[in-house]
Design a protein around this motif. Sequence first.
Motif, PDB file in Angstrom:
ATOM      1  N   ILE A   1      16.332   6.870 -25.005  1.00  0.00           N
ATOM      2  CA  ILE A   1      15.852   7.348 -26.095  1.00  0.00           C
ATOM      3  C   ILE A   1      16.210   8.760 -26.469  1.00  0.00           C
ATOM      4  CG2 ILE A   1      13.669   7.744 -27.556  1.00  0.00           C
ATOM      5  CD1 ILE A   1      12.442   5.419 -26.190  1.00  0.00           C
ATOM      6  N   LEU A   2      16.187   9.382 -25.515  1.00  0.00           N
ATOM      7  CA  LEU A   2      16.470  11.109 -25.603  1.00  0.00           C
ATOM      8  C   LEU A   2      18.127  10.839 -25.945  1.00  0.00           C
ATOM      9  CD1 LEU A   2      14.479  12.569 -22.570  1.00  0.00           C
ATOM     10  CD2 LEU A   2      13.782  12.489 -25.001  1.00  0.00           C
ATOM     11  N   LEU A   3      18.753  10.084 -25.160  1.00  0.00           N
ATOM     12  CA  LEU A   3      20.191  10.109 -25.594  1.00  0.00           C
ATOM     13  C   LEU A   3      20.514   9.775 -26.887  1.00  0.00           C
ATOM     14  CD1 LEU A   3      21.744   8.878 -22.115  1.00  0.00           C
ATOM     15  CD2 LEU A   3      21.904  11.128 -22.985  1.00  0.00           C
TER      16      LEU A   3
ATOM     17  N   ILE B   1       5.218   8.748 -26.589  1.00  0.00           N
ATOM     18  CA  ILE B   1       5.173   8.068 -27.979  1.00  0.00           C
ATOM     19  C   ILE B   1       5.633   9.293 -28.984  1.00  0.00           C
ATOM     20  CG2 ILE B   1       3.065   7.718 -29.637  1.00  0.00           C
ATOM     21  CD1 ILE B   1       1.289   6.639 -27.285  1.00  0.00           C
ATOM     22  N   GLY B   2       5.431  10.580 -28.592  1.00  0.00           N
ATOM     23  CA  GLY B   2       5.914  11.400 -29.521  1.00  0.00           C
ATOM     24  C   GLY B   2       7.713  11.424 -29.612  1.00  0.00           C
ATOM     25  N   VAL B   3       8.174  11.272 -28.522  1.00  0.00           N
ATOM     26  CA  VAL B   3       9.597  11.023 -28.549  1.00  0.00           C
ATOM     27  C   VAL B   3      10.152   9.801 -29.435  1.00  0.00           C
ATOM     28  CG1 VAL B   3      11.622  10.394 -27.143  1.00  0.00           C
ATOM     29  CG2 VAL B   3      10.151  12.261 -26.385  1.00  0.00           C
ATOM     30  N   ILE B   4       9.469   8.674 -29.108  1.00  0.00           N
ATOM     31  CA  ILE B   4       9.695   7.466 -29.998  1.00  0.00           C
ATOM     32  C   ILE B   4       9.529   7.901 -31.421  1.00  0.00           C
ATOM     33  CG2 ILE B   4       8.806   5.328 -30.388  1.00  0.00           C
ATOM     34  CD1 ILE B   4       7.989   4.710 -27.659  1.00  0.00           C
ATOM     35  N   LEU B   5       8.448   8.687 -31.695  1.00  0.00           N
ATOM     36  CA  LEU B   5       8.147   8.748 -33.319  1.00  0.00           C
ATOM     37  C   LEU B   5       9.537   9.725 -33.601  1.00  0.00           C
ATOM     38  CD1 LEU B   5       6.131   8.915 -35.699  1.00  0.00           C
ATOM     39  CD2 LEU B   5       5.272  10.967 -34.717  1.00  0.00           C
ATOM     40  N   LEU B   6       9.922  10.806 -32.688  1.00  0.00           N
ATOM     41  CA  LEU B   6      10.932  11.651 -33.186  1.00  0.00           C
ATOM     42  C   LEU B   6      12.148  10.544 -33.611  1.00  0.00           C
ATOM     43  CD1 LEU B   6      10.737  14.848 -30.866  1.00  0.00           C
ATOM     44  CD2 LEU B   6       9.988  14.490 -33.318  1.00  0.00           C
ATOM     45  N   ASN B   7      12.583   9.742 -32.512  1.00  0.00           N
ATOM     46  CA  ASN B   7      13.513   8.872 -32.664  1.00  0.00           C
ATOM     47  C   ASN B   7      13.467   8.171 -34.050  1.00  0.00           C
ATOM     48  OD1 ASN B   7      15.948   7.726 -31.522  1.00  0.00           O
ATOM     49  ND2 ASN B   7      14.792   5.988 -31.480  1.00  0.00           N
ATOM     50  N   TYR B   8      12.477   7.646 -34.387  1.00  0.00           N
ATOM     51  CA  TYR B   8      12.266   6.741 -35.516  1.00  0.00           C
ATOM     52  C   TYR B   8      12.312   7.523 -36.783  1.00  0.00           C
ATOM     53  CZ  TYR B   8       9.700   3.989 -39.127  1.00  0.00           C
ATOM     54  OH  TYR B   8       9.186   3.208 -40.485  1.00  0.00           O
ATOM     55  N   LEU B   9      11.871   8.696 -36.718  1.00  0.00           N
ATOM     56  CA  LEU B   9      12.146   9.682 -38.069  1.00  0.00           C
ATOM     57  C   LEU B   9      13.635  10.245 -38.014  1.00  0.00           C
ATOM     58  CD1 LEU B   9       8.572  11.717 -37.705  1.00  0.00           C
ATOM     59  CD2 LEU B   9       9.303   9.629 -39.249  1.00  0.00           C
ATOM     60  N   GLY B  10      14.289  10.128 -36.870  1.00  0.00           N
ATOM     61  CA  GLY B  10      15.725  10.624 -36.930  1.00  0.00           C
ATOM     62  C   GLY B  10      15.632  12.150 -36.563  1.00  0.00           C
ATOM     63  N   VAL B  11      14.798  12.801 -36.098  1.00  0.00           N
ATOM     64  CA  VAL B  11      15.075  14.062 -35.821  1.00  0.00           C
ATOM     65  C   VAL B  11      15.873  14.356 -34.712  1.00  0.00           C
ATOM     66  CG1 VAL B  11      13.222  16.169 -35.025  1.00  0.00           C
ATOM     67  CG2 VAL B  11      12.380  14.307 -36.389  1.00  0.00           C
ATOM     68  N   LYS B  12      16.577  15.376 -34.836  1.00  0.00           N
ATOM     69  CA  LYS B  12      17.473  15.846 -33.607  1.00  0.00           C
ATOM     70  C   LYS B  12      17.538  17.179 -33.251  1.00  0.00           C
ATOM     71  CE  LYS B  12      19.886  11.953 -34.556  1.00  0.00           C
ATOM     72  NZ  LYS B  12      20.039  10.698 -33.391  1.00  0.00           N
ATOM     73  N   SER B  13      16.376  17.725 -33.558  1.00  0.00           N
ATOM     74  CA  SER B  13      16.113  19.241 -33.299  1.00  0.00           C
ATOM     75  C   SER B  13      15.695  19.444 -31.744  1.00  0.00           C
ATOM     76  CB  SER B  13      15.127  19.814 -34.073  1.00  0.00           C
ATOM     77  OG  SER B  13      14.923  21.083 -33.412  1.00  0.00           O
ATOM     78  N   ILE B  14      16.636  20.173 -30.895  1.00  0.00           N
ATOM     79  CA  ILE B  14      16.357  20.570 -29.544  1.00  0.00           C
ATOM     80  C   ILE B  14      14.857  21.198 -29.532  1.00  0.00           C
ATOM     81  CG2 ILE B  14      17.619  22.646 -29.330  1.00  0.00           C
ATOM     82  CD1 ILE B  14      18.248  21.715 -26.572  1.00  0.00           C
TER      83      ILE B  14
END
Length: 459
Positions: free
Chosen positions: A38-40, A179-192
């Motif tokens: 997911i992080l990748l 759960i937070g990372v899954i949400l970021l992936n769903y929203l398409g967030v790419k910010s480090i």
Amino acid sequence: MKFFKNVDSLTKLTGKNIVYTFVLKGLSFIISLLYVPILLSCLDEKIYGVWLALTSVVSWLSLFDIGIGNGLKNKLTESLAVNNIEYSRKLVSTSYVYSALIFSVILVISLIINCFIKWNLLLNVEQIFNNDLTITAFLVIIAFCVRFILQIITPVLAATQNIRFNSLIEFIGQIGAFIGVILLNYLGVKSIIIFTIVVLYVPLIILFVFSIYLYSNKLKELRPCIRFSDKQHFSEIFSLADQVRAQYKGNDIQIIIQISAIVIFQTNSFLIANSFGPADVTKYNIVFKYYNILILLWGILMTPLWPSYTNAYILGNYKWIKKSVKYCLFMFLLTIIVAVIMAFVGPAVIEYWLGQDLNISKSLLLAMLLFALVSIWNNIFGCVVGAIGKVRLGVYSTSLSALIFFPLFYLLKSLGLAIEGAIWSMIICISLSAFLSPIQIYYFIYTKKKSLFLTKLLS
């Protein structure tokens, strides 16, 4: 648990802690594995490698932990073994107060220095990343310093034989961040930057909440309080064992141990990023996570054994220590078989796990295989050595290892070993203690006749 019904109380308690820890850490590790693909996806191979390298550099702040955690665990275990609750509370309170003072100063200094560091040059990335990297480093530094203070509860739980709560805290923190990372992936967030906030601060909040809960309930008698802190108790905690203090004037020994550990284990990601690029850091980390399954399983076994070894040594129960070491050696033989199988199926498993091919070489897999086995062997005996406080020889061996690490890395780099060279550097460095620790245990636990010379030499 019926399995532990007919065994002695120490084995029963240790066994239960191992089972609970195994389940919780196992689930936590599964989540950490699910993180990676997911992080990748959220970031890319290069930015993910940058983040790994950056956090490894900031983790050098662990130098200033100065052994408080291990010192507290040993001293508190001894104190609780004789039911000295008042003294135990003073130890806990002193650890929190002085940790807060130390890391508050470190936090301010680190944040000032961070403003002047060119992270893009250190981590071998383009100039456009520099502002984001500075902010990310700012967030990571704060998180690391706060965690050093809050995680004082870790040795407290270990000393009170409640080690399973450490695993529970880690597990819930992992779930929250996942759960937070899954949400970021769903929203398409790419910010480090946002990624750093979610991954580091959600577990930190969980740790804070659990600390309040435990000190209000299960650990109520040990609840930290400023008025119970004492400089004298801090001096006692500062050393891993009273024997070391008797042989060393001052507290330089802890600094030596911390520096050596950081040089050997916490610099590889930075060196790889600086020498070969952040994408190679990702490959290194992926292979490490793959074999970390074995290291994790052994960590589950060894963590509750540490306070149990200390307790058994204080009470003169050498028979129990021998039995536990024998069991660990049998399990190590099984681990070798599993590790070899993992090496053969590694490329296919990693590609299936990540959902993409990172072109990880067989030589990298084999090097990490050997590192995992040497680390586990080292931890089997190192756990006993640390628990009984015979660390003086370890100071010399780790110091020597730290001195040769960088020359080894650049020598192997010049020979064209690339990432593998970083791993082989670690293997060579930890092999010295892996050789010496079993000798120490044989002498102090198995040998009946002791000599003054050998006792001093092997302490």
